[in-house]
Design a protein around this motif. Structure first.
Motif, PDB file in Angstrom:
ATOM      1  N   GLN A  88      -8.549  49.729 147.505  1.00 62.60           N
ATOM      2  CA  GLN A  88      -7.453  48.815 147.843  1.00 62.60           C
ATOM      3  C   GLN A  88      -6.104  49.443 147.495  1.00 62.60           C
ATOM      4  O   GLN A  88      -5.144  49.329 148.250  1.00 62.60           O
ATOM      5  N   ARG A  89      -6.043  50.097 146.335  1.00 63.51           N
ATOM      6  CA  ARG A  89      -4.827  50.771 145.870  1.00 63.51           C
ATOM      7  C   ARG A  89      -5.287  51.979 145.067  1.00 63.51           C
ATOM      8  O   ARG A  89      -5.985  51.818 144.063  1.00 63.51           O
ATOM      9  N   PRO A  90      -4.981  53.190 145.518  1.00 63.71           N
ATOM     10  CA  PRO A  90      -5.574  54.386 144.882  1.00 63.71           C
ATOM     11  C   PRO A  90      -5.342  54.481 143.375  1.00 63.71           C
ATOM     12  O   PRO A  90      -6.203  54.943 142.645  1.00 63.71           O
ATOM     13  N   TYR A  91      -4.172  54.047 142.908  1.00 59.36           N
ATOM     14  CA  TYR A  91      -3.908  54.106 141.465  1.00 59.36           C
ATOM     15  C   TYR A  91      -2.772  53.157 141.112  1.00 59.36           C
ATOM     16  O   TYR A  91      -1.947  52.800 141.956  1.00 59.36           O
ATOM     17  N   LEU A  92      -2.749  52.744 139.830  1.00 56.26           N
ATOM     18  CA  LEU A  92      -1.618  51.971 139.322  1.00 56.26           C
ATOM     19  C   LEU A  92      -0.640  52.915 138.626  1.00 56.26           C
ATOM     20  O   LEU A  92       0.557  52.877 138.869  1.00 56.26           O
ATOM     21  N   PHE A  93      -1.188  53.787 137.767  1.00 54.43           N
ATOM     22  CA  PHE A  93      -0.369  54.795 137.086  1.00 54.43           C
ATOM     23  C   PHE A  93      -0.560  56.133 137.799  1.00 54.43           C
ATOM     24  O   PHE A  93      -1.696  56.578 137.997  1.00 54.43           O
ATOM     25  N   LYS A  94       0.540  56.757 138.181  1.00 47.96           N
ATOM     26  CA  LYS A  94       0.462  58.008 138.945  1.00 47.96           C
ATOM     27  C   LYS A  94       0.210  59.170 137.995  1.00 47.96           C
ATOM     28  O   LYS A  94       1.103  59.961 137.684  1.00 47.96           O
ATOM     29  N   PHE A  95      -1.052  59.268 137.522  1.00 53.43           N
ATOM     30  CA  PHE A  95      -1.434  60.348 136.621  1.00 53.43           C
ATOM     31  C   PHE A  95      -1.998  61.506 137.442  1.00 53.43           C
ATOM     32  O   PHE A  95      -2.756  61.289 138.391  1.00 53.43           O
ATOM     33  N   ARG A  96      -1.679  62.722 137.026  1.00 54.36           N
ATOM     34  CA  ARG A  96      -2.250  63.892 137.704  1.00 54.36           C
ATOM     35  C   ARG A  96      -3.745  63.971 137.424  1.00 54.36           C
ATOM     36  O   ARG A  96      -4.200  63.613 136.341  1.00 54.36           O
ATOM     37  N   ASN A  97      -4.497  64.441 138.405  1.00 49.56           N
ATOM     38  CA  ASN A  97      -5.934  64.626 138.209  1.00 49.56           C
ATOM     39  C   ASN A  97      -6.153  65.882 137.381  1.00 49.56           C
ATOM     40  O   ASN A  97      -5.751  66.970 137.780  1.00 49.56           O
ATOM     41  N   THR A  98      -6.796  65.735 136.235  1.00 50.30           N
ATOM     42  CA  THR A  98      -6.961  66.869 135.318  1.00 50.30           C
ATOM     43  C   THR A  98      -8.395  67.383 135.278  1.00 50.30           C
ATOM     44  O   THR A  98      -8.706  68.277 134.507  1.00 50.30           O
ATOM     45  N   ARG A  99      -9.267  66.800 136.116  1.00 46.52           N
ATOM     46  CA  ARG A  99     -10.672  67.226 136.083  1.00 46.52           C
ATOM     47  C   ARG A  99     -10.889  68.391 137.043  1.00 46.52           C
ATOM     48  O   ARG A  99     -10.649  68.263 138.238  1.00 46.52           O
ATOM     49  N   PRO A 100     -11.358  69.529 136.527  1.00 45.95           N
ATOM     50  CA  PRO A 100     -11.510  70.696 137.400  1.00 45.95           C
ATOM     51  C   PRO A 100     -12.548  70.489 138.502  1.00 45.95           C
ATOM     52  O   PRO A 100     -12.433  71.042 139.584  1.00 45.95           O
ATOM     53  N   ILE A 101     -13.563  69.664 138.243  1.00 49.96           N
ATOM     54  CA  ILE A 101     -14.626  69.446 139.244  1.00 49.96           C
ATOM     55  C   ILE A 101     -14.043  68.794 140.489  1.00 49.96           C
ATOM     56  O   ILE A 101     -14.415  69.096 141.608  1.00 49.96           O
ATOM     57  N   THR A 102     -13.104  67.875 140.272  1.00 46.09           N
ATOM     58  CA  THR A 102     -12.496  67.175 141.408  1.00 46.09           C
ATOM     59  C   THR A 102     -11.064  67.663 141.605  1.00 46.09           C
ATOM     60  O   THR A 102     -10.157  66.886 141.860  1.00 46.09           O
ATOM     61  N   GLY A 103     -10.872  68.944 141.501  1.00 46.89           N
ATOM     62  CA  GLY A 103      -9.534  69.540 141.593  1.00 46.89           C
ATOM     63  C   GLY A 103      -8.883  69.394 142.945  1.00 46.89           C
ATOM     64  O   GLY A 103      -7.699  69.661 143.081  1.00 46.89           O
ATOM     65  N   THR A 104      -9.637  68.977 143.954  1.00 41.19           N
ATOM     66  CA  THR A 104      -9.057  68.831 145.299  1.00 41.19           C
ATOM     67  C   THR A 104      -8.137  67.615 145.382  1.00 41.19           C
ATOM     68  O   THR A 104      -7.311  67.535 146.279  1.00 41.19           O
ATOM     69  N   GLU A 105      -8.299  66.655 144.469  1.00 39.60           N
ATOM     70  CA  GLU A 105      -7.447  65.462 144.493  1.00 39.60           C
ATOM     71  C   GLU A 105      -6.236  65.688 143.588  1.00 39.60           C
ATOM     72  O   GLU A 105      -6.375  66.118 142.456  1.00 39.60           O
ATOM     73  N   ALA A 106      -5.051  65.363 144.100  1.00 34.26           N
ATOM     74  CA  ALA A 106      -3.822  65.598 143.324  1.00 34.26           C
ATOM     75  C   ALA A 106      -3.671  64.590 142.191  1.00 34.26           C
ATOM     76  O   ALA A 106      -3.211  64.933 141.109  1.00 34.26           O
ATOM     77  N   TYR A 107      -4.061  63.330 142.454  1.00 35.27           N
ATOM     78  CA  TYR A 107      -3.851  62.278 141.462  1.00 35.27           C
ATOM     79  C   TYR A 107      -5.161  61.585 141.089  1.00 35.27           C
ATOM     80  O   TYR A 107      -6.136  61.625 141.835  1.00 35.27           O
ATOM     81  N   THR A 135     -11.971  59.141 139.790  1.00 38.39           N
ATOM     82  CA  THR A 135     -11.613  60.236 140.698  1.00 38.39           C
ATOM     83  C   THR A 135     -12.850  60.939 141.261  1.00 38.39           C
ATOM     84  O   THR A 135     -12.919  61.216 142.461  1.00 38.39           O
ATOM     85  N   GLU A 136     -13.818  61.208 140.392  1.00 38.56           N
ATOM     86  CA  GLU A 136     -14.996  61.943 140.832  1.00 38.56           C
ATOM     87  C   GLU A 136     -15.747  61.181 141.924  1.00 38.56           C
ATOM     88  O   GLU A 136     -16.113  61.731 142.952  1.00 38.56           O
ATOM     89  N   PHE A 137     -15.940  59.880 141.672  1.00 40.31           N
ATOM     90  CA  PHE A 137     -16.636  59.044 142.644  1.00 40.31           C
ATOM     91  C   PHE A 137     -15.834  58.928 143.940  1.00 40.31           C
ATOM     92  O   PHE A 137     -16.366  59.089 145.044  1.00 40.31           O
ATOM     93  N   ALA A 138     -14.521  58.651 143.798  1.00 41.64           N
ATOM     94  CA  ALA A 138     -13.661  58.479 144.979  1.00 41.64           C
ATOM     95  C   ALA A 138     -13.604  59.757 145.800  1.00 41.64           C
ATOM     96  O   ALA A 138     -13.667  59.726 147.032  1.00 41.64           O
ATOM     97  N   SER A 139     -13.500  60.892 145.112  1.00 41.38           N
ATOM     98  CA  SER A 139     -13.431  62.182 145.788  1.00 41.38           C
ATOM     99  C   SER A 139     -14.704  62.447 146.584  1.00 41.38           C
ATOM    100  O   SER A 139     -14.662  62.890 147.736  1.00 41.38           O
ATOM    101  N   SER A 140     -15.852  62.152 145.959  1.00 42.87           N
ATOM    102  CA  SER A 140     -17.146  62.346 146.647  1.00 42.87           C
ATOM    103  C   SER A 140     -17.243  61.447 147.868  1.00 42.87           C
ATOM    104  O   SER A 140     -17.685  61.872 148.929  1.00 42.87           O
ATOM    105  N   LYS A 141     -16.820  60.194 147.695  1.00 46.65           N
ATOM    106  CA  LYS A 141     -16.916  59.247 148.810  1.00 46.65           C
ATOM    107  C   LYS A 141     -15.989  59.653 149.953  1.00 46.65           C
ATOM    108  O   LYS A 141     -16.371  59.591 151.123  1.00 46.65           O
ATOM    109  N   ARG A 142     -14.788  60.088 149.604  1.00 50.91           N
ATOM    110  CA  ARG A 142     -13.838  60.527 150.640  1.00 50.91           C
ATOM    111  C   ARG A 142     -14.359  61.764 151.373  1.00 50.91           C
ATOM    112  O   ARG A 142     -14.226  61.882 152.592  1.00 50.91           O
ATOM    113  N   ALA A 143     -14.967  62.693 150.612  1.00 51.27           N
ATOM    114  CA  ALA A 143     -15.536  63.908 151.229  1.00 51.27           C
ATOM    115  C   ALA A 143     -16.669  63.534 152.171  1.00 51.27           C
ATOM    116  O   ALA A 143     -16.801  64.097 153.270  1.00 51.27           O
ATOM    117  N   LEU A 144     -17.497  62.561 151.751  1.00 51.18           N
ATOM    118  CA  LEU A 144     -18.608  62.113 152.596  1.00 51.18           C
ATOM    119  C   LEU A 144     -18.081  61.453 153.860  1.00 51.18           C
ATOM    120  O   LEU A 144     -18.599  61.697 154.963  1.00 51.18           O
TER     121      LEU A 144
END
Length: 316
Positions: A88-107, A135-144
């Protein structure tokens, strides 16, 4: 003993809130920050002591103020919890994505729970925000989803040319036929193929033949309008649906394609190839009983173009 036990429990609870991998923010009803846990410190770079008592929207001006205020007001008034997901809304706080596994997502993608905190008399006096890093779940779902979209596109297109494949294109011919029956707007169908294509394959080889087919598809794509639908019908044969187009307008488009191909040279490793095409046009009338009879009319016009000496456009 009771006081010591309560203090220990409180200390243990605070330890847990500091170390948990969930953001915890407590606000008063005017959006001043009352609590800010270790997760929020880590991702914002702002310590709890720095942010204590500050207005949330002053520190984070890009938070959607009207949206969050509306949500919080509803939670406070009804004394019920609210939940929003990253979809519904990707994020409330615009934090940078710091997880290397999901490094393709900026936030960081976030789920959010907004909970009321009541005083002993049951009145809501504070609001708790819980921020979950998904992020990990969202990134996987978006990739799928992207992969599924790509598969859907591939299942509709011809691999060699990128035009619509025969099945998809024929379905559109059928849909256009039904649209004509309903609205009666002028619509034309074109069938065309490459002249003497067998000799191209025999003299230059099948790879060079594929280059010629690709070239014909590209010229077609460059010369049709966005509303038109071009497909590879099979082998060296192609079709074009021209909605809201009468015979004369269809002829103009076809002549443009025919002329561009006649004046082109296809550079292949087997040598330079020049070729021509023959085209048949059939404007739809009330006489065809189904889309296949309409295609037959265009095919007959194509056959006449072949019989008439090739490299020409014939209207059926």
């Amino acid at each position: 003993m009771g006081f010591k036990q309560n203090a220990n429990e409180f200390h243990w609870l605070m330890d847990m809130l500091e170390s948990v991998e969930v953001g915890l923010v407590v606000l008063d009803l005017d959006f001043h920050i009352q609590a800010w846990n270790g997760f929020m410190e880590h991702h914002s770079g702002i310590t709890a002591s720095q942010i204590q008592g500050q207005l949330l929207f002053d520190v984070f001006p890009d938070i959607p103020k009207a949206w969050l205020t509306r949500k919080v007001d509803a939670v406070a008034m009804l004394n019920i919890r609210a939940f929003t997901s990253w979809e519904q809304r990707p994020y409330l706080f615009k934090f940078r994505n710091t997880r290397p596994i999901t490094g393709t997502e900026a936030y960081m993608f976030q789920n959010l729970t907004i909970s009321p905190i009541t005083n002993p008399s049951g009145e809501v006096e504070k609001i708790c925000l819980l921020i979950y890093d998904v992020t990990e779940f969202a990134s996987s779902k978006r990739a799928l989803e992207r992969a599924n979209e790509q598969l859907a596109r591939l299942s509709m297109t011809d691999r060699l040319t990128g035009l619509l494949n025969r099945g998809t294109w024929e379905n559109l011919v059928d849909a256009e036929f039904e649209r004509f029956r309903r609205y009666g707007q002028a619509t034309s169908l074109v069938m065309f193929d490459i002249d003497h294509f067998k000799s191209v394959n025999d003299n230059y080889g099948h790879l060079a033949g594929d280059e010629v087919i690709r070239h014909a598809a590209q010229i077609t794509r460059n010369n049709v309008r966005q509303s038109d639908s071009a497909g590879r019908y099979g082998g060296e044969e192609f079709g074009i649906i021209l909605p809201e187009t009468d015979t004369e307008s269809a002829r103009v488009i076809c002549e443009r394609i025919r002329d561009a191909i006649e004046n082109s040279v296809v550079n292949t490793t087997a040598g330079d190839i020049q070729y021509t095409i023959s085209m048949g046009i059939a404007q739809l009338t009330d006489s065809p009983e189904n889309y296949m009879q309409w295609m037959q009319k265009a095919d007959e016009a194509l056959y006449k173009a072949k019989q008439g000496g090739r490299n020409r456009v014939i209207v059926g």
